[in-house]
Design an enzyme around this catalytic site. Structure first.
Site, PDB file in Angstrom:
ATOM      1  N   THR A 264       1.116  -1.373   0.032  1.00  0.00           N
ATOM      2  CA  THR A 264       0.085  -0.149  -0.045  1.00  0.00           C
ATOM      3  C   THR A 264       0.954   1.322  -0.154  1.00  0.00           C
ATOM      4  O   THR A 264       1.880   1.284   0.713  1.00  0.00           O
ATOM      5  CB  THR A 264      -0.955   0.082   1.116  1.00  0.00           C
ATOM      6  OG1 THR A 264      -2.018  -0.998   1.046  1.00  0.00           O
ATOM      7  CG2 THR A 264      -1.788   1.434   1.370  1.00  0.00           C
TER       8      THR A 264
ATOM      9  N   PHE B  74       1.478   5.062   1.214  1.00  0.00           N
ATOM     10  CA  PHE B  74       0.782   5.949   1.905  1.00  0.00           C
ATOM     11  C   PHE B  74       1.380   7.454   1.690  1.00  0.00           C
ATOM     12  O   PHE B  74       2.647   7.369   1.137  1.00  0.00           O
ATOM     13  CB  PHE B  74       1.130   5.291   3.530  1.00  0.00           C
ATOM     14  CG  PHE B  74       0.599   4.071   3.789  1.00  0.00           C
ATOM     15  CD1 PHE B  74       1.010   3.141   3.457  1.00  0.00           C
ATOM     16  CD2 PHE B  74      -0.516   4.402   4.346  1.00  0.00           C
ATOM     17  CE1 PHE B  74       0.470   1.803   3.996  1.00  0.00           C
ATOM     18  CE2 PHE B  74      -1.307   3.175   5.047  1.00  0.00           C
ATOM     19  CZ  PHE B  74      -0.629   1.633   4.714  1.00  0.00           C
TER      20      PHE B  74
HETATM   21  O1  LIG Z   1      -6.888  -0.552   8.404  1.00  0.00           O
HETATM   22  C1  LIG Z   1      -5.652  -0.476   8.457  1.00  0.00           C
HETATM   23  O2  LIG Z   1      -4.520  -1.020   9.087  1.00  0.00           O
HETATM   24  C2  LIG Z   1      -5.008   0.703   7.712  1.00  0.00           C
HETATM   25  O3  LIG Z   1      -4.254   1.139   7.956  1.00  0.00           O
HETATM   26  C3  LIG Z   1      -5.825   0.792   6.167  1.00  0.00           C
HETATM   27  C4  LIG Z   1      -5.215  -0.168   5.308  1.00  0.00           C
HETATM   28  C5  LIG Z   1      -6.040  -1.439   5.271  1.00  0.00           C
HETATM   29  C6  LIG Z   1      -5.776  -2.492   4.242  1.00  0.00           C
HETATM   30  C7  LIG Z   1      -4.479  -1.906   3.706  1.00  0.00           C
HETATM   31  C8  LIG Z   1      -3.726  -0.976   3.832  1.00  0.00           C
HETATM   32  C9  LIG Z   1      -4.365   0.070   4.501  1.00  0.00           C
END
Ligand SMILES: O=C(O)C(=O)Cc1ccccc1
Length: 270
Positions: A167, A169
C-alpha cells in the site's frame, strides 16, 4: 502532531512510524481518514493516509478528500501489507471483520471459507472489536502486531489473494516539514477536469507530458460528483522540479486544475 488511521497496530501506523522517524513529529491515532483531513486542514497538523493498494487500487475516500480539502501531499512511502486471520478458533468463525480494503484484498480467501464480512474503520479496529467481544464466531483480518496488541491468536498468516501486496501511504499537511533523510525520487500530483467532452480531449492533455518527456506514474479518473459521466483525472508524474511552463500550458486547456504538491518519495527502511 502526525495523525494516522488508528488504533495502534494498523498498517497506517507502520507508515506513520516511517514519517515520524523522518520528521520527528509525534504520532497520534484517529478513528477515521476524515478526522485526519479535518485535523490537517483546520489545525495545521500533519497526517498519514493510505492512498492506493497493489491489489485493490485506490483508497477512494482518500482520493475524494484530496480534492475536497485544502491540503498538500508532502511525502510518499510504500509499505508491505501482510494480512492475517486473527481471533480465537478458526473452526468457529462465522463473520470476519476488517477495513474494506483488507476485506477486498482477501476476497478469495474469505469466499473459500464462506464467511460473512463486516467492514469497520481499520484492520486494527477490527482486532480491537474481536478482542473486546470475546466471541469465537468473530475473526479479524489484521497485522501480526495488532494480534499481539489485542491478545488474539494468529489463525492464518499472509491470507491476501496475491503476493507482493503493498500500500502507498502519503503524508499530508499544509507546509513541507524538514526531513532527516534523502528521498529516492520526487513526484508531483495534480487533479484536472477537462474543458470539454470531445474526441482526443484527454489525449491532448497527456500529449503535453509526452512532448516534455515527463513520465506519468499514475492516471486515474474519479467521478466529479457534478454529473454522471463527468470525471476528474488524478495524474502523478516523476518530477524534476521545473513544471511551471507545463502548468501554464495545462491551465489554458483544462476547466480546472488542483496542484496537490511536488513531494519526496522515501524507501520504507530509513
Ligand atoms: O486498516 C488499516 O490497518 C489501515 O491502515 C488501512 C489499510 C487497510 C488495508 C491495507 C492498507 C491500509
Amino acid at each position: 502532531m502526525l495523525y494516522y488511521l488508528g488504533p495502534r497496530g494498523s498498517f497506517t501506523e507502520k507508515a506513520g512510524k516511517v514519517f515520524s522517524k523522518l520528521t520527528s513529529l509525534p504520532l497520534q491515532p484517529t478513528s477515521t481518514i476524515y478526522e485526519i483531513f479535518e485535523n490537517v486542514d483546520k489545525n495545521n497538523a500533519y497526517g498519514v493516509v493510505p492512498s492506493e493498494n497493489s491489489i485493490e487500487g485506490s483508497v477512494t475516500l482518500t482520493q475524494d478528500l484530496l480534492l475536497e480539502y485544502d491540503v498538500k501531499i508532502l511525502g510518499e512511502v510504500d509499505i508491505d501489507i501482510n494480512h492475517n486471520l486473527v481471533g480465537y478458533n478458526k473452526d468457529k468463525i462465522e463473520i470476519v471483520i476488517s477495513h474494506p480494503q483488507a476485506l477486498a484484498q482477501c476476497r478469495k480467501y474469505i469466499k473459500e471459507h464462506g464467511w460473512k464480512t463486516k467492514a469497520v474503520s481499520s484492520t486494527a479496529k477490527a482486532a480491537e472489536i474481536v478482542a473486546k467481544k470475546k466471541d469465537e464466531r468473530l475473526g479479524a483480518i489484521a497485522s501480526i502486531e495488532a494480534a499481539k496488541l489485542y491478545g488474539l491468536k494468529v489463525l492464518d498468516r499472509n491470507i491476501q489473494d496475491y503476493k507482493n501486496n503493498k500500500t502507498r501511504f502519503i503524508l499530508i499537511g499544509k507546509k513541507t516539514p524538514k526531513f532527516n533523510a534523502e528521498p529516492i525520487a520526487y513526484k508531483t500530483t495534480i487533479i484536472i477536469e477537462l474543458k470539454e467532452d470531445r474526441p482526443g480531449a484527454l489525449y491532448h492533455i497527456l500529449k503535453k507530458f509526452a512532448e516534455r518527456n515527463i513520465n506519468l506514474t499514475r492516471i486515474e479518473s474519479r467521478p466529479s460528483k457534478k454529473r454522471l459521466g463527468v470525471y476528474v483525472f488524478y495524474i502523478d508524474f516523476e518530477s524534476h522540479g521545473d513544471e511551471k511552463e507545463l502548468f501554464e500550458s495545462l491551465n489554458k486547456n483544462v476547466a480546472y486544475m488542483k496542484y496537490l504538491g511536488t513531494y519526496p518519495v522515501f524507501r520504507k527502511y530509513i
